[in-house]
Design a protein around this motif. Structure first.
Motif, mmCIF file in Angstrom:
data_model
loop_
_atom_site.group_PDB
_atom_site.id
_atom_site.type_symbol
_atom_site.label_atom_id
_atom_site.label_comp_id
_atom_site.label_asym_id
_atom_site.label_seq_id
_atom_site.Cartn_x
_atom_site.Cartn_y
_atom_site.Cartn_z
ATOM 1 N N PRO A 140 36.531 33.189 37.263
ATOM 2 C CA PRO A 140 37.776 33.411 36.793
ATOM 3 C C PRO A 140 39.030 33.751 35.928
ATOM 4 N N ALA A 141 37.790 34.830 34.341
ATOM 5 C CA ALA A 141 38.456 34.617 33.513
ATOM 6 C C ALA A 141 38.885 36.683 33.926
ATOM 7 N N ALA A 142 37.557 37.017 34.628
ATOM 8 C CA ALA A 142 37.398 38.358 35.055
ATOM 9 C C ALA A 142 38.514 38.209 35.970
ATOM 10 N N ALA A 143 38.638 37.762 37.518
ATOM 11 C CA ALA A 143 40.071 37.442 38.520
ATOM 12 C C ALA A 143 41.506 37.304 37.374
ATOM 13 N N ARG A 144 41.447 36.661 37.054
ATOM 14 C CA ARG A 144 42.872 36.993 36.020
ATOM 15 C C ARG A 144 42.640 38.446 35.658
ATOM 16 N N GLU A 145 41.946 38.276 35.096
ATOM 17 C CA GLU A 145 42.303 39.936 34.033
ATOM 18 C C GLU A 145 42.270 41.290 35.259
ATOM 19 N N ARG A 146 41.243 41.360 36.368
ATOM 20 C CA ARG A 146 41.736 41.904 37.612
ATOM 21 C C ARG A 146 43.142 41.586 38.237
ATOM 22 N N LEU A 147 43.937 41.111 38.541
ATOM 23 C CA LEU A 147 45.139 40.460 39.237
ATOM 24 C C LEU A 147 45.925 40.928 38.413
#
Lengths: 91, 91
Positions: B56-63
């Protein structure tokens, strides 16, 4: 007595069968910018509405007319209602 | 192991100080159609994204990079992220 004020959001999205060239261009641009993993990206509208109505049922009825008659093009779009009381509906 | 797929929505809205003539025209049209009580109506964008990311942290960073660099014009727009895990953030 003051008339209650409702906050609502109407989400208008292209029907799944309708192509979204702007969304596809944005998805491709993300990849070029090095933002990995974007599998799908569709651009819709979010209309924020403040509405006076005597009760939640009247608020919902007004917002449904707004969605059906003004905000969405039923040939190519679906819409969904999020009323501040937490309920959702759409068509 | 398959890479997790995240569903997210990026809500892009005009900054409060920016006029929204299309929203105002829609509000006026609602009154003409007999839909009463619409006090405020602002039209923004809702971008639905499906994104693969390892966590989730990587998803949030990409978004966040997507919102900052592609989806919103920071001069006139704010954006807010709704990730399917229920968290929200924005700028």
């Amino acid at each position: 007595m003051p008339v209650p004020l409702y906050q609502a959001r109407v989400l208008v999205s292209l029907r799944p069968s309708v192509l979204d060239p702007a969304g596809e261009a944005t998805r491709a641009a993300a990849a070029r910018l090095g933002i990995e993993g974007v599998r799908r990206l569709r651009i819709g509208k979010a209309i924020e509405v403040e509405l006076e109505a005597p009760d939640p049922a009247a608020a919902r009825e007004r917002l449904e007319r707004l969605g059906d008659r003004l905000l969405a093009n039923p040939v190519i779009e679906d819409w969904r209602l999020e009323l501040q009381d937490g309920s959702e509906e759409g068509r």
